[in-house]
Design a protein around this motif. Structure first.
Motif, PDB file in Angstrom:
ATOM      1  N   GLU A  41       0.860  -1.186   0.000  1.00  0.00           N
ATOM      2  CA  GLU A  41       0.000   0.000   0.000  1.00  0.00           C
ATOM      3  C   GLU A  41       0.889   1.226   0.000  1.00  0.00           C
ATOM      4  OE1 GLU A  41      -3.412   0.242   0.114  1.00  0.00           O
ATOM      5  OE2 GLU A  41      -3.746  -1.920   0.245  1.00  0.00           O
ATOM      6  N   LYS A  42       0.442   2.258  -0.679  1.00  0.00           N
ATOM      7  CA  LYS A  42       1.096   3.551  -0.572  1.00  0.00           C
ATOM      8  C   LYS A  42       0.751   4.096   0.813  1.00  0.00           C
ATOM      9  CE  LYS A  42       2.017   6.500  -4.211  1.00  0.00           C
ATOM     10  NZ  LYS A  42       1.635   7.338  -5.335  1.00  0.00           N
ATOM     11  N   ILE A  43       1.710   4.691   1.491  1.00  0.00           N
ATOM     12  CA  ILE A  43       1.448   5.228   2.829  1.00  0.00           C
ATOM     13  C   ILE A  43       0.365   6.296   2.716  1.00  0.00           C
ATOM     14  CG2 ILE A  43       2.423   6.496   4.785  1.00  0.00           C
ATOM     15  CD1 ILE A  43       5.156   5.167   3.994  1.00  0.00           C
ATOM     16  N   HIS A  44      -0.684   6.127   3.531  1.00  0.00           N
ATOM     17  CA  HIS A  44      -1.816   7.051   3.491  1.00  0.00           C
ATOM     18  C   HIS A  44      -2.557   7.048   4.823  1.00  0.00           C
ATOM     19  CE1 HIS A  44      -3.706   3.173   2.728  1.00  0.00           C
ATOM     20  NE2 HIS A  44      -4.842   3.695   3.103  1.00  0.00           N
ATOM     21  N   LYS A  45      -3.403   8.022   5.001  1.00  0.00           N
ATOM     22  CA  LYS A  45      -4.274   8.091   6.175  1.00  0.00           C
ATOM     23  C   LYS A  45      -5.400   7.085   5.965  1.00  0.00           C
ATOM     24  CE  LYS A  45      -6.546   9.662   9.771  1.00  0.00           C
ATOM     25  NZ  LYS A  45      -6.729   8.501  10.609  1.00  0.00           N
ATOM     26  N   VAL A  46      -5.487   6.108   6.846  1.00  0.00           N
ATOM     27  CA  VAL A  46      -6.586   5.145   6.796  1.00  0.00           C
ATOM     28  C   VAL A  46      -7.811   5.825   7.399  1.00  0.00           C
ATOM     29  CG1 VAL A  46      -7.414   2.892   7.624  1.00  0.00           C
ATOM     30  CG2 VAL A  46      -5.027   3.174   6.902  1.00  0.00           C
ATOM     31  N   SER A  47      -8.930   5.606   6.791  1.00  0.00           N
ATOM     32  CA  SER A  47     -10.174   6.224   7.244  1.00  0.00           C
ATOM     33  C   SER A  47     -10.417   5.958   8.729  1.00  0.00           C
ATOM     34  CB  SER A  47     -11.326   5.664   6.398  1.00  0.00           C
ATOM     35  OG  SER A  47     -12.484   5.507   7.137  1.00  0.00           O
ATOM     36  N   ASP A  48     -10.814   6.996   9.461  1.00  0.00           N
ATOM     37  CA  ASP A  48     -11.142   6.837  10.888  1.00  0.00           C
ATOM     38  C   ASP A  48     -12.266   5.825  11.079  1.00  0.00           C
ATOM     39  OD1 ASP A  48      -9.193   8.624  11.726  1.00  0.00           O
ATOM     40  OD2 ASP A  48     -10.551  10.343  11.656  1.00  0.00           O
ATOM     41  N   THR A  49     -13.187   5.764  10.153  1.00  0.00           N
ATOM     42  CA  THR A  49     -14.287   4.792  10.233  1.00  0.00           C
ATOM     43  C   THR A  49     -13.745   3.369  10.168  1.00  0.00           C
ATOM     44  OG1 THR A  49     -15.760   6.369   9.170  1.00  0.00           O
ATOM     45  CG2 THR A  49     -16.464   4.059   9.168  1.00  0.00           C
ATOM     46  N   ILE A  50     -12.813   3.115   9.257  1.00  0.00           N
ATOM     47  CA  ILE A  50     -12.196   1.786   9.129  1.00  0.00           C
ATOM     48  C   ILE A  50     -11.435   1.449  10.416  1.00  0.00           C
ATOM     49  CG2 ILE A  50     -10.423   0.442   7.895  1.00  0.00           C
ATOM     50  CD1 ILE A  50     -12.907   0.805   6.206  1.00  0.00           C
ATOM     51  N   ILE A  51     -10.659   2.399  10.906  1.00  0.00           N
ATOM     52  CA  ILE A  51      -9.884   2.157  12.134  1.00  0.00           C
ATOM     53  C   ILE A  51     -10.824   1.843  13.295  1.00  0.00           C
ATOM     54  CG2 ILE A  51      -8.391   3.238  13.873  1.00  0.00           C
ATOM     55  CD1 ILE A  51      -7.035   4.729  11.489  1.00  0.00           C
ATOM     56  N   LYS A  55      -8.095  -2.984  19.845  1.00  0.00           N
ATOM     57  CA  LYS A  55      -7.645  -2.023  20.860  1.00  0.00           C
ATOM     58  C   LYS A  55      -6.120  -1.888  20.838  1.00  0.00           C
ATOM     59  CE  LYS A  55     -11.520  -2.662  23.950  1.00  0.00           C
ATOM     60  NZ  LYS A  55     -12.002  -3.207  25.226  1.00  0.00           N
ATOM     61  N   ALA A  56      -5.425  -3.014  20.707  1.00  0.00           N
ATOM     62  CA  ALA A  56      -3.957  -2.972  20.659  1.00  0.00           C
ATOM     63  C   ALA A  56      -3.470  -2.207  19.428  1.00  0.00           C
ATOM     64  CB  ALA A  56      -3.385  -4.384  20.661  1.00  0.00           C
ATOM     65  N   GLU A  57      -4.119  -2.411  18.298  1.00  0.00           N
ATOM     66  CA  GLU A  57      -3.738  -1.710  17.066  1.00  0.00           C
ATOM     67  C   GLU A  57      -3.999  -0.210  17.205  1.00  0.00           C
ATOM     68  OE1 GLU A  57      -4.700  -5.560  14.211  1.00  0.00           O
ATOM     69  OE2 GLU A  57      -6.221  -3.993  14.469  1.00  0.00           O
ATOM     70  N   LYS A  58      -5.117   0.161  17.810  1.00  0.00           N
ATOM     71  CA  LYS A  58      -5.424   1.584  18.031  1.00  0.00           C
ATOM     72  C   LYS A  58      -4.416   2.210  18.993  1.00  0.00           C
ATOM     73  CE  LYS A  58     -10.337   0.887  17.230  1.00  0.00           C
ATOM     74  NZ  LYS A  58     -11.641   0.716  17.874  1.00  0.00           N
ATOM     75  N   ARG A  59      -4.025   1.461  20.038  1.00  0.00           N
ATOM     76  CA  ARG A  59      -3.013   1.969  20.984  1.00  0.00           C
ATOM     77  C   ARG A  59      -1.690   2.213  20.255  1.00  0.00           C
ATOM     78  NH1 ARG A  59      -5.229  -1.756  24.597  1.00  0.00           N
ATOM     79  NH2 ARG A  59      -3.595  -3.261  24.130  1.00  0.00           N
ATOM     80  N   GLU A  60      -1.336   1.312  19.352  1.00  0.00           N
ATOM     81  CA  GLU A  60      -0.097   1.470  18.581  1.00  0.00           C
ATOM     82  C   GLU A  60      -0.128   2.770  17.774  1.00  0.00           C
ATOM     83  OE1 GLU A  60       3.702   0.489  17.166  1.00  0.00           O
ATOM     84  OE2 GLU A  60       2.562  -0.425  18.791  1.00  0.00           O
ATOM     85  N   GLU A  62      -0.763   3.205  10.546  1.00  0.00           N
ATOM     86  CA  GLU A  62      -2.101   2.826  10.068  1.00  0.00           C
ATOM     87  C   GLU A  62      -2.004   1.958   8.820  1.00  0.00           C
ATOM     88  OE1 GLU A  62      -4.193   6.512   9.451  1.00  0.00           O
ATOM     89  OE2 GLU A  62      -4.023   7.066  11.569  1.00  0.00           O
ATOM     90  N   THR A  63      -1.154   2.367   7.881  1.00  0.00           N
ATOM     91  CA  THR A  63      -0.973   1.621   6.636  1.00  0.00           C
ATOM     92  C   THR A  63      -0.317   0.270   6.910  1.00  0.00           C
ATOM     93  OG1 THR A  63      -0.740   3.715   5.444  1.00  0.00           O
ATOM     94  CG2 THR A  63      -0.030   1.727   4.297  1.00  0.00           C
ATOM     95  N   LYS A  64       0.667   0.251   7.803  1.00  0.00           N
ATOM     96  CA  LYS A  64       1.345  -1.001   8.151  1.00  0.00           C
ATOM     97  C   LYS A  64       0.339  -2.011   8.701  1.00  0.00           C
ATOM     98  CE  LYS A  64       4.578  -3.018  11.405  1.00  0.00           C
ATOM     99  NZ  LYS A  64       5.377  -2.810  12.605  1.00  0.00           N
ATOM    100  N   ILE A  65      -0.501  -1.594   9.615  1.00  0.00           N
ATOM    101  CA  ILE A  65      -1.494  -2.507  10.195  1.00  0.00           C
ATOM    102  C   ILE A  65      -2.414  -3.033   9.104  1.00  0.00           C
ATOM    103  CG2 ILE A  65      -3.481  -2.650  11.757  1.00  0.00           C
ATOM    104  CD1 ILE A  65      -1.924  -0.598  13.568  1.00  0.00           C
TER     105      ILE A  65
END
Length: 177
Positions: free
Chosen positions: A90-100, A106-111, A123-126
């Protein structure tokens, strides 16, 4: 074009592309995975088929697994021996807040929250980890898989690399095919 090894023994080929559509990207990816199979593993006459889920596989080299991903400007192909694999780019980008909010654990959001610089990269890495994992399993993305905490997967090895403005993640199943 660049070659690299990830997750121990998964061979990767990175192919920058410009101004080509999805159909041409797929065609190029299949040609490149055949070249990678020959160049890195000495495999000849690679016939690629798709299973009922649309996942590509080598018809005549069943000890090898392959995975393909592409995004705007880049194709990545991967081959591994004796292990199921998955790759995503993926090209590095802002992942939609809705998707997140909906799909990140919870662990991914904490990261993401711990990241003070370049949260988009995390966000893109996850996201690439989730996609590579689903390809490794051969299931495709679905709601259940998306909601799993990707950091808690013990049955796989994952490795992420940054290539220019892209995130590439490889997932390899622990144990044999």
């Amino acid at each position: 074009m660049k070659y690299m090894t990830m997750c121990g023994n998964v061979r990767i080929k990175i192919i920058p592309v410009n101004n080509i559509g999805d159909a041409d990207m797929s065609s190029t990816a299949y040609k490149e995975v055949r070249k990678l199979a020959t160049d890195m593993f000495g495999l000849l006459d690679c016939v690629i088929e798709k299973d009922e889920m649309g996942n590509p596989f080598f018809q005549n080299h069943t000890d090898y697994d392959l995975s393909i991903s592409h995004t705007d400007g880049l194709i990545v192909v991967a081959i591994g021996k004796n292990h199921k694999i998955g790759i995503d780019v993926e090209k590095i980008h802002k992942v939609s807040d809705t998707i997140i909010e909906k799909y990140y654990s919870k662990a991914e959001k904490r990261e993401i929250l711990r990241t003070r610089v370049n949260a988009e990269l995390v966000e893109t890495k996850i996201w690439t980890m989730k996609e590579a994992y689903s390809k490794c399993l051969g299931t495709g993305l679905n709601r259940e898989l998306l909601m799993l905490d990707i950091y808690s997967r013990k049955e796989v090895l994952m490795e992420t690399q940054i290539y220019k403005e892209y995130v590439i993640t490889v997932c390899r199943m622990i144990g044999s095919m």
